[in-house]
Motif scaffolding. Structure first.
Motif, PDB file in Angstrom:
ATOM      1  N   THR A   1       0.805  -1.225   0.000  1.00 12.45           N
ATOM      2  CA  THR A   1       0.000   0.000   0.000  1.00 12.45           C
ATOM      3  C   THR A   1       0.840   1.279   0.000  1.00 12.45           C
ATOM      4  O   THR A   1       0.614   2.184  -0.808  1.00 12.45           O
ATOM      5  CB  THR A   1      -0.937   0.008   1.220  1.00 12.45           C
ATOM      6  OG1 THR A   1      -1.790  -1.122   1.159  1.00 12.45           O
ATOM      7  CG2 THR A   1      -1.776   1.272   1.242  1.00 12.45           C
ATOM      8  N   THR A   2       1.800   1.363   0.920  1.00 13.18           N
ATOM      9  CA  THR A   2       2.576   2.591   1.051  1.00 13.18           C
ATOM     10  C   THR A   2       3.348   2.891  -0.231  1.00 13.18           C
ATOM     11  O   THR A   2       3.398   4.038  -0.695  1.00 13.18           O
ATOM     12  CB  THR A   2       3.544   2.491   2.244  1.00 13.18           C
ATOM     13  OG1 THR A   2       2.779   2.197   3.430  1.00 13.18           O
ATOM     14  CG2 THR A   2       4.300   3.786   2.468  1.00 13.18           C
TER      15      THR A   2
ATOM     16  N   HIS B   1       5.766   7.530   4.955  1.00 15.73           N
ATOM     17  CA  HIS B   1       5.670   6.446   5.946  1.00 15.73           C
ATOM     18  C   HIS B   1       4.203   6.193   6.283  1.00 15.73           C
ATOM     19  O   HIS B   1       3.304   6.840   5.754  1.00 15.73           O
ATOM     20  CB  HIS B   1       6.463   6.826   7.195  1.00 15.73           C
ATOM     21  CG  HIS B   1       7.137   5.680   7.875  1.00 15.73           C
ATOM     22  ND1 HIS B   1       6.518   4.464   8.097  1.00 15.73           N
ATOM     23  CD2 HIS B   1       8.392   5.555   8.395  1.00 15.73           C
ATOM     24  CE1 HIS B   1       7.351   3.651   8.732  1.00 15.73           C
ATOM     25  NE2 HIS B   1       8.502   4.284   8.905  1.00 15.73           N
ATOM     26  N   ASN B   2       3.972   5.251   7.206  1.00 13.91           N
ATOM     27  CA  ASN B   2       2.610   4.945   7.626  1.00 13.91           C
ATOM     28  C   ASN B   2       2.529   4.773   9.134  1.00 13.91           C
ATOM     29  O   ASN B   2       3.487   5.069   9.859  1.00 13.91           O
ATOM     30  CB  ASN B   2       2.076   3.716   6.877  1.00 13.91           C
ATOM     31  CG  ASN B   2       2.864   2.454   7.171  1.00 13.91           C
ATOM     32  OD1 ASN B   2       3.391   2.271   8.266  1.00 13.91           O
ATOM     33  ND2 ASN B   2       2.960   1.571   6.200  1.00 13.91           N
TER      34      ASN B   2
ATOM     35  N   TYR C   1      -5.699   8.341   4.333  1.00 13.13           N
ATOM     36  CA  TYR C   1      -6.018   7.507   5.490  1.00 13.13           C
ATOM     37  C   TYR C   1      -6.437   6.136   4.964  1.00 13.13           C
ATOM     38  O   TYR C   1      -7.281   6.038   4.068  1.00 13.13           O
ATOM     39  CB  TYR C   1      -7.153   8.131   6.317  1.00 13.13           C
ATOM     40  CG  TYR C   1      -6.716   9.359   7.083  1.00 13.13           C
ATOM     41  CD1 TYR C   1      -5.963   9.247   8.245  1.00 13.13           C
ATOM     42  CD2 TYR C   1      -7.068  10.640   6.640  1.00 13.13           C
ATOM     43  CE1 TYR C   1      -5.555  10.373   8.947  1.00 13.13           C
ATOM     44  CE2 TYR C   1      -6.660  11.772   7.340  1.00 13.13           C
ATOM     45  CZ  TYR C   1      -5.907  11.625   8.495  1.00 13.13           C
ATOM     46  OH  TYR C   1      -5.500  12.740   9.185  1.00 13.13           O
TER      47      TYR C   1
ATOM     48  N   GLN D   1      -2.597  -2.683   6.212  1.00  8.53           N
ATOM     49  CA  GLN D   1      -3.484  -1.694   5.642  1.00  8.53           C
ATOM     50  C   GLN D   1      -4.435  -2.359   4.641  1.00  8.53           C
ATOM     51  O   GLN D   1      -4.041  -3.255   3.885  1.00  8.53           O
ATOM     52  CB  GLN D   1      -2.671  -0.600   4.964  1.00  8.53           C
ATOM     53  CG  GLN D   1      -1.902   0.246   5.974  1.00  8.53           C
ATOM     54  CD  GLN D   1      -1.170   1.382   5.309  1.00  8.53           C
ATOM     55  OE1 GLN D   1      -0.296   1.164   4.497  1.00  8.53           O
ATOM     56  NE2 GLN D   1      -1.518   2.601   5.672  1.00  8.53           N
TER      57      GLN D   1
ATOM     58  N   GLY E   1      -5.372   4.197  10.569  1.00  4.81           N
ATOM     59  CA  GLY E   1      -4.257   4.008   9.654  1.00  4.81           C
ATOM     60  C   GLY E   1      -4.047   5.214   8.757  1.00  4.81           C
ATOM     61  O   GLY E   1      -5.010   5.858   8.333  1.00  4.81           O
ATOM     62  N   TRP E   2      -2.793   5.514   8.455  1.00  3.90           N
ATOM     63  CA  TRP E   2      -2.479   6.685   7.636  1.00  3.90           C
ATOM     64  C   TRP E   2      -1.206   6.452   6.838  1.00  3.90           C
ATOM     65  O   TRP E   2      -0.390   5.589   7.157  1.00  3.90           O
ATOM     66  CB  TRP E   2      -2.306   7.940   8.505  1.00  3.90           C
ATOM     67  CG  TRP E   2      -1.284   7.770   9.597  1.00  3.90           C
ATOM     68  CD1 TRP E   2      -1.519   7.337  10.873  1.00  3.90           C
ATOM     69  CD2 TRP E   2       0.136   7.986   9.497  1.00  3.90           C
ATOM     70  NE1 TRP E   2      -0.331   7.271  11.580  1.00  3.90           N
ATOM     71  CE2 TRP E   2       0.696   7.666  10.766  1.00  3.90           C
ATOM     72  CE3 TRP E   2       0.979   8.413   8.482  1.00  3.90           C
ATOM     73  CZ2 TRP E   2       2.060   7.762  11.031  1.00  3.90           C
ATOM     74  CZ3 TRP E   2       2.347   8.500   8.737  1.00  3.90           C
ATOM     75  CH2 TRP E   2       2.871   8.190  10.003  1.00  3.90           C
ATOM     76  N   ASN E   3      -1.032   7.243   5.796  1.00  2.40           N
ATOM     77  CA  ASN E   3       0.199   7.311   5.019  1.00  2.40           C
ATOM     78  C   ASN E   3       0.512   8.777   4.801  1.00  2.40           C
ATOM     79  O   ASN E   3      -0.337   9.511   4.284  1.00  2.40           O
ATOM     80  CB  ASN E   3       0.045   6.619   3.658  1.00  2.40           C
ATOM     81  CG  ASN E   3      -0.098   5.121   3.785  1.00  2.40           C
ATOM     82  OD1 ASN E   3      -1.181   4.623   4.086  1.00  2.40           O
ATOM     83  ND2 ASN E   3       0.965   4.394   3.553  1.00  2.40           N
TER      84      ASN E   3
ATOM     85  N   ALA F   1      -8.441   3.276   0.090  1.00  2.00           N
ATOM     86  CA  ALA F   1      -7.779   4.397   0.747  1.00  2.00           C
ATOM     87  C   ALA F   1      -8.667   5.640   0.660  1.00  2.00           C
ATOM     88  O   ALA F   1      -9.450   5.783  -0.270  1.00  2.00           O
ATOM     89  CB  ALA F   1      -6.431   4.679   0.096  1.00  2.00           C
TER      90      ALA F   1
END
Length: 350
Positions: free
Chosen positions: A69-70, A119-120, A152, A234, A277-279, A317
């Motif tokens: 994902t990231t 980053h996440n 997110y 994620q 969750g976030w990036n 996302a």
């Protein structure tokens, strides 16, 4: 009369500047050029970079292997940022130590806006873990400037379809009764899923052995094979497998429009797993404010791009492009929740 004329001529000559010789003029020009060059040399390099930023390629460090994902989100942003900044924005994968190797590389980079970190949520757990044992070479709040949350992405807790449980609550009941050894997988020691697995064990008394992987891709493959019964990451990393029925969604940490029928961990009675969750993007501390503002402008514009938004929504996302203040407040709140759990569980990054 002749004497009057000579007097006036003398006065007129005195009123005009004396013309310099050619050699004297050249010398003066050379002196002016030398002084100007010296003055430019004395101006800090950061000022030059602010005036012409960006003047060369920008590098986004993703501290994980390619394919998850990231990495996917970073490449989405890089493409649009390249267009907006009229400079190439490249993504470089620097995996290892739960994301700490890549993060440390950015922390030590020249703070000029040309090296960024994407980053996440794992950033909060790995850094807290390394600080707990005195091995952290950087600090989220002291060594980085938050620029913006790119997206997110809810965390998704999964099980292999062979597990007779429809949600996380039923999985816990099954784990309490089964005599078969259960394994849970994560994206590495100290990762967010490692923390969640240990918190779930602590809060429910179930037994599971931790199996770490170098990223989400190998973790998902092992879960698909059935060798790992429980895990997660994620949502984007496994959404297609859930929709195909190859993996079972037990819970999300926060509600997701991509899986509207999957309950949140809090709704199922697990409030300690309620983590958003976030990036997001970071720059090294000391990066000039005008450079940060320019980068934020392009990140926010990319998050508003219809094609980027649709691609994000397709993988679960939620586009953001948040303000710096929103990202900073979110990080402080999350660190305050995660750090005590990391210390209590003695979570160690290897």
């Amino acid at each position: 009369m002749n004497s009057d004329w000579r007097a006036k001529a003398a006065q007129s000559k005195a009123a005009w500047p004396v013309h310099q010789s050619r050699s004297t003029g050249e010398k003066t020009r050379r002196e002016l050029i030398r002084v100007a060059a010296l003055a430019m040399a004395l101006i800090p390099a950061s000022v030059h970079s602010q005036e012409r930023f960006p003047a060369r390629n920008i590098r986004i460090v993703v501290p994980f292997p390619a394919g998850a994902t990231t990495d996917m989100l970073a490449r989405l942003f890089a493409q649009r940022m390249s267009d907006g900044l009229n400079q190439t924005v490249v993504v470089e994968n620097v995996g290892g130590a739960g994301g700490s190797l890549g993060a440390d590389q950015v922390a030590k980079a020249v703070p000029d806006g040309y090296t960024l970190l994407f980053h996440n949520i794992t950033f909060t757990t790995t850094t807290s873990s390394l600080q707990f044992v005195g091995r952290s070479r950087h600090d989220i709040e002291q060594d980085f400037v938050p620029i913006a949350v790119g997206a997110y992405v809810p965390l998704l807790l999964l099980a292999h379809p062979s597990i007779p449980a429809r949600d996380l609550k039923e999985f816990v009941e099954y784990a309490k009764q089964t005599k078969e050894p259960l394994f849970y997988g994560s994206t590495g020691p100290g990762s967010i899923m490692n923390l969640m697995g240990e918190v779930l064990k602590r809060d429910t008394g179930i037994k599971m052995d931790h199996v770490p992987f170098r990223g989400a891709a190998p973790l998902v493959q092992e879960m698909l094979s059935g060798r790992i019964q429980f895990g997660g990451d994620q949502l984007s990393s496994s959404l297609q497998h859930v929709k195909a029925g190859a993996l079972k969604a037990l819970a999300v940490t926060t509600r997701s429009a991509a899986l509207p029928d999957v309950p949140s961990a809090r709704e199922l009675g697990f409030p300690n797993l309620d983590l958003r969750g976030w990036n997001g993007f970071f720059a090294p501390k000391g990066t000039p404010e005008p450079v940060i503002a320019r980068l934020h402008q392009e990140i926010a514009a990319a998050a508003r791009n219809p094609e980027v938004q649709q691609r994000m929504l397709d993988v679960g996302a939620e586009p953001s492009g948040s303000s710096q203040a929103e990202m900073r407040d979110m990080l402080r709140e999350q660190i305050a929740k995660v750090r005590p759990m990391v210390e209590e569980l003695k979570l160690v990054v290897q």
